[in-house]
Design a protein around this motif. Structure first.
Motif, short mmCIF file in Angstrom:
data_model
loop_
_atom_site.label_atom_id
_atom_site.label_comp_id
_atom_site.label_asym_id
_atom_site.label_seq_id
_atom_site.Cartn_x
_atom_site.Cartn_y
_atom_site.Cartn_z
N VAL A 117 0.36 -1.33 0.23
CA VAL A 117 -0.09 0.27 0.17
C VAL A 117 1.29 0.92 0.03
O VAL A 117 1.53 1.26 0.59
CB VAL A 117 -1.00 -0.22 1.10
N PRO A 118 1.16 2.06 -0.94
CA PRO A 118 1.43 3.75 -1.07
C PRO A 118 1.41 4.16 0.57
O PRO A 118 0.69 4.13 0.45
CB PRO A 118 1.44 4.13 -1.93
N GLU A 119 2.21 4.52 0.75
CA GLU A 119 2.28 6.07 2.18
C GLU A 119 2.78 6.41 2.14
O GLU A 119 4.31 6.74 1.56
CB GLU A 119 2.49 5.10 3.05
N PRO A 120 2.07 7.78 1.88
CA PRO A 120 0.16 8.02 2.69
C PRO A 120 -0.46 7.15 0.91
O PRO A 120 0.24 7.72 0.05
CB PRO A 120 0.34 9.65 2.23
N CYS A 121 -1.27 7.07 1.27
CA CYS A 121 -2.47 6.29 0.43
C CYS A 121 -2.76 7.68 0.16
O CYS A 121 -3.52 8.30 1.19
CB CYS A 121 -2.68 5.86 0.89
N HIS A 122 -3.09 8.07 -0.84
CA HIS A 122 -3.95 9.52 -1.57
C HIS A 122 -5.18 8.77 -1.73
O HIS A 122 -5.66 7.47 -2.65
CB HIS A 122 -3.22 10.36 -2.40
N GLU A 123 -6.37 9.65 -1.02
CA GLU A 123 -7.69 9.72 -1.25
C GLU A 123 -8.15 9.04 -2.41
O GLU A 123 -8.94 8.60 -2.62
CB GLU A 123 -8.17 10.44 -0.85
N HIS A 124 -7.09 9.70 -3.33
CA HIS A 124 -7.63 9.49 -5.11
C HIS A 124 -7.40 8.45 -5.70
O HIS A 124 -8.12 7.32 -6.34
CB HIS A 124 -6.96 10.86 -5.96
N GLU A 125 -6.42 7.69 -5.36
CA GLU A 125 -5.56 6.52 -5.49
C GLU A 125 -7.06 4.93 -4.87
O GLU A 125 -7.21 4.43 -5.23
CB GLU A 125 -4.96 5.87 -5.51
N ILE A 126 -7.58 5.83 -3.12
CA ILE A 126 -8.51 4.69 -3.23
C ILE A 126 -9.28 3.51 -4.32
O ILE A 126 -9.00 2.76 -3.88
CB ILE A 126 -8.61 4.60 -1.43
N PRO A 127 -10.51 4.97 -4.88
CA PRO A 127 -11.03 3.96 -5.72
C PRO A 127 -10.28 2.47 -6.59
O PRO A 127 -11.51 1.65 -6.90
CB PRO A 127 -11.82 5.15 -6.16
N ARG A 128 -9.63 2.61 -7.00
CA ARG A 128 -9.30 2.40 -8.38
C ARG A 128 -8.45 1.29 -7.83
O ARG A 128 -8.92 0.16 -7.59
CB ARG A 128 -7.33 3.09 -8.44
N LEU A 129 -8.21 1.28 -6.48
CA LEU A 129 -6.87 -0.41 -5.00
C LEU A 129 -7.78 -0.64 -5.18
O LEU A 129 -8.33 -2.06 -4.78
CB LEU A 129 -5.88 0.42 -4.13
N ILE A 130 -9.62 -0.42 -4.31
CA ILE A 130 -10.38 -0.90 -3.90
C ILE A 130 -11.25 -2.17 -5.27
O ILE A 130 -11.08 -3.16 -5.31
CB ILE A 130 -11.69 -0.09 -3.04
N ASP A 131 -11.48 -1.00 -6.27
CA ASP A 131 -11.61 -1.79 -7.60
C ASP A 131 -10.82 -2.98 -7.73
O ASP A 131 -10.95 -4.24 -8.50
CB ASP A 131 -12.09 -0.77 -8.42
N ARG A 132 -9.61 -2.13 -7.33
CA ARG A 132 -9.03 -4.27 -8.41
C ARG A 132 -8.95 -5.18 -7.13
O ARG A 132 -8.92 -6.23 -7.65
CB ARG A 132 -7.58 -3.19 -8.34
N LEU A 133 -8.60 -4.63 -6.07
CA LEU A 133 -8.33 -5.67 -4.75
C LEU A 133 -9.95 -6.45 -4.65
O LEU A 133 -10.12 -7.43 -4.21
CB LEU A 133 -8.75 -4.63 -3.50
N GLU A 134 -11.08 -5.83 -4.99
CA GLU A 134 -12.58 -6.34 -4.68
C GLU A 134 -12.52 -7.29 -6.69
O GLU A 134 -13.28 -8.63 -6.42
CB GLU A 134 -13.68 -5.82 -5.16
N THR A 135 -11.97 -6.85 -7.49
CA THR A 135 -11.50 -7.85 -8.69
C THR A 135 -11.35 -9.41 -8.61
O THR A 135 -11.98 -10.40 -8.68
CB THR A 135 -11.16 -7.42 -10.04
N VAL A 136 -10.37 -8.78 -8.10
CA VAL A 136 -9.76 -10.43 -7.15
C VAL A 136 -10.50 -10.99 -6.76
O VAL A 136 -10.35 -12.88 -7.13
CB VAL A 136 -7.80 -9.95 -7.08
N GLN A 137 -10.99 -10.70 -5.06
CA GLN A 137 -11.08 -11.67 -5.07
C GLN A 137 -12.91 -12.19 -5.36
O GLN A 137 -13.03 -13.63 -4.78
CB GLN A 137 -11.96 -10.50 -3.49
N ALA A 138 -13.14 -11.82 -6.24
CA ALA A 138 -14.29 -12.60 -6.86
C ALA A 138 -14.37 -13.47 -7.68
O ALA A 138 -15.14 -14.10 -9.11
CB ALA A 138 -15.77 -11.05 -7.36
N VAL A 139 -12.58 -13.79 -8.30
CA VAL A 139 -12.83 -14.97 -9.53
C VAL A 139 -13.36 -16.02 -9.23
O VAL A 139 -14.08 -16.43 -10.40
CB VAL A 139 -10.97 -14.90 -9.68
N ALA A 140 -13.54 -16.83 -8.28
CA ALA A 140 -14.00 -18.27 -7.72
C ALA A 140 -15.16 -17.78 -8.51
O ALA A 140 -15.66 -17.17 -8.08
CB ALA A 140 -13.52 -17.87 -6.84
#
Ligand SMILES: Nc1ncnc2c1ncn2[C@@H]1O[C@H](COP(=O)(O)OP(=O)(O)OP(=O)(O)O)[C@@H](O)[C@H]1O
Ligand SMILES: [Mg+2]
Lengths: 278, 256
Positions: free
Chosen positions: B233-256
């Motif tokens: 996680v980039p430190e500090p994590c900029h607010e504008h990056e969060i939606p993109r990261l969330i999107d990425r993390l959630e896509t990965v979780q939903a593979v199966a």
């Protein structure tokens, strides 16, 4: 009216009144039938009247026992009732003490897999032995003295207590033991300071529920082979239909057991204020 | 050498739960583990604790394979985290008491002197986690869920473990309390330098807390979970990056 509703809320007076109704009805019915029988047959011995029972109980509780030739100090303390109660209580007390190792055994069986593997199958089998069927064997093996009677209780009740404690121990969530280990506890800390303390109120409740079984085996032993004790007296009086004493004795036993149970409940609440019965 | 080394670890119960997990965690990291329910997050923590054995693979903590939980790895479980028979105060002081005194050591005067010190320390922790002094005498079931979680954290921290494993510690809390607790744990992490492994369902929480986020997921049904994403996680994590990261993390979780 709302008598038959689940949401009915009887007031305090009503609750008290209702809870005593059956007692009153039972007593009234008894005396009605007993009076009727005595009118028909003044010699009736099956249902003694109040006066007969009071007189019988007075003799049992306030006069020295026949076999007692010593100087009478306190009337009650040399009476038949007192002696019988003392003898029975002593046996009861011993068997209660013997339940303690049973609790520890159950705890260890539940926590330490090797102990569990070693004992469980045997205890499960032991539990199925009908203790009363062992009675003749016990009397042959241990003689007819105290040991045989206490052994009867041990055989009859300890397997239940062991298995109950075992199950309660198993029911403690694994998270609790893992947590205790991560906090630096050793195996015995986990056993005695985490698990035993947590199951203690439930174990005490399970012992309370087994009081009746303890008394059952104790009475069986006393009735068959004993020279004193409450059950011995009841069995003895049966031979000459001494209902005027038997009935008060039975009630006395019930009262004693009720008091022991009540005392244990109070003790439980005092020792484990955190425990909520669910 | 990494503090925690997980090499090619597989676990199966009736069906595979974890397969071929490889993770290395350095000292002082704050690792959040994400994944759908049932993907084996709690199992992973139990493996590191040593309360469970992998079917294959090795788990080394500080270079040693552990077969039993001990005080180097603190634990805040998903549930049943407090001892119901002990007051809040006794729950917090349990760790130091039990590791310094055995069953017989508790009868010595030294124990009572030490206990006074420990209680003072426990009150200090109580204050830091935001509980009042009068809560100290309460039993766990007289506390709200959030308070219980706070006490569980204090209980684990007072023994100063090298590693702290937290299993969905905040999932039962309302958003406000949750934020406070996140701040608290982040501050404690910065103050103590403890290595933390934090399991959560909440992607935003993982990004807010962790220095690194690991996502466990199954590639297909019937297979064990693998590490699908291991993201610093980039430190500090900029607010504008969060939606993109969330999107990425959630896509990965939903593979199966
Ligand atoms: N003792 C066990 N015996 C059999 N199966 C188990 C056992 N413990 C866990 N499992 C199974 O392993 C899988 C992973 O469980 P685990 O508790 O690790 O999931 P999780 O990711 O923590 O889920 P959650 O987010 O709901 O807590 C689940 O499918 C569960 O059914
Ligand atoms: Mg879980």
């Amino acid at each position: 009216m709302s008598f038959a509703l689940i949401h009915a809320k009887p007031g305090r007076t009503w609750s008290t009144l209702l809870s005593w109704t059956l007692f009153a009805a039972g007593i009234a019915a008894y005396f009605y039938v007993s009076q009727a029988r005595h009118r028909a047959n003044p010699e009736d011995r099956v249902m003694p009247t109040v006066t007969q029972m009071v007189r019988g109980m007075y003799a049992a509780a306030m006069q020295p026992a026949e076999d007692d030739e010593q100087q009478v100090s306190g009337k009650f303390f040399s009476s038949m009732l007192w002696k019988d109660t003392k003898a029975t209580s002593r046996r009861f007390f011993y068997s209660m003490i013997l339940l303690f190792p049973a609790v520890l055994l159950g705890l260890h069986m539940g926590l330490f897999p090797y102990a569990g593997a070693f004992f469980l199958r045997f205890v499960l089998f032991f539990d199925k032995i009908v203790a009363l069927s062992l009675l003749p064997i016990l009397f042959i093996a241990f003689g007819i003295d105290e040991l045989a009677k206490v052994m009867l209780i041990v055989i009859g009740v300890t397997p239940t207590i062991i298995l109950d404690t075992f199950n309660l121990t198993r029911g403690v969530p694994a998270e609790q033991t893992v947590k205790a280990f991560t906090l630096g506890a050793g195996d015995f800390d986990v056993a005695y300071r985490v698990v035993l303390k947590q199951i203690a109120p439930r174990v005490l409740n399970s012992i309370r529920l087994n009081l009746k079984a303890v008394m059952l085996f104790l009475f069986a032993g006393e009735m068959i082979a004993s020279t004193d004790g409450l059950a011995y007296r009841i069995a003895l009086l049966r031979r000459h239909m001494g209902m005027d004493v038997i009935i008060p004795y039975v009630l006395w036993v019930a009262l004693l057991l009720f008091l022991v149970d009540y005392g244990m409940r109070l003790l439980n609440r005092m020792l484990h204020p955190w425990f909520r019965e669910s | 050498m990494p503090l925690i080394q997980i090499h090619d670890v597989s676990v199966r119960y009736t069906s595979p739960v974890l397969s071929g997990i490889d993770i290395e965690i350095e000292e002082g990291e704050f690792v959040c583990v994400l994944g759908q329910t049932g993907c084996g997050k709690s199992t992973l923590l139990r493996l590191i604790l040593g309360s469970e054995k992998p079917a294959s693979g090795r788990i080394l903590v500080d270079g040693i394979e552990h077969h039993q939980p001990d005080r180097t790895r603190g634990y805040v479980p998903q549930k049943y985290s407090l001892f119901p028979d002990k007051t809040v105060l006794d729950n917090i002081t349990f760790g130091p008491e039990v590791s310094e005194f055995n069953l017989f050591g508790r009868c010595t005067p030294r124990f009572y002197r030490r206990r006074r010190e420990l209680r003072a320390q426990a009150f200090d922790y109580l204050r830091r986690i935001g509980l009042r002094a009068e809560d100290a005498r309460k039993y766990p079931d007289q506390l709200s869920g959030g308070m219980q979680q706070r006490v569980a954290i204090a209980q684990a921290l007072i023994t100063r473990p090298q590693i702290l494993l937290m299993d969905e510690a905040f999932s039962a809390l309302d958003p406000g309390t949750r934020r406070d607790m996140q701040q608290l744990i982040r501050d404690l992490w910065q103050a103590t330098g403890t290595t933390i492994l934090f399991v959560t369902h909440n992607t935003r929480e993982a990004l807010r807390l962790g220095t690194r986020v690991i996502v466990l997921a199954r590639e297909s049904a019937g297979q064990g979970s693998r590490v699908m994403l291991d993201l610093p996680v980039p430190e500090p994590c900029h607010e504008h990056e969060i939606p993109r990261l969330i999107d990425r993390l959630e896509t990965v979780q939903a593979v199966a």
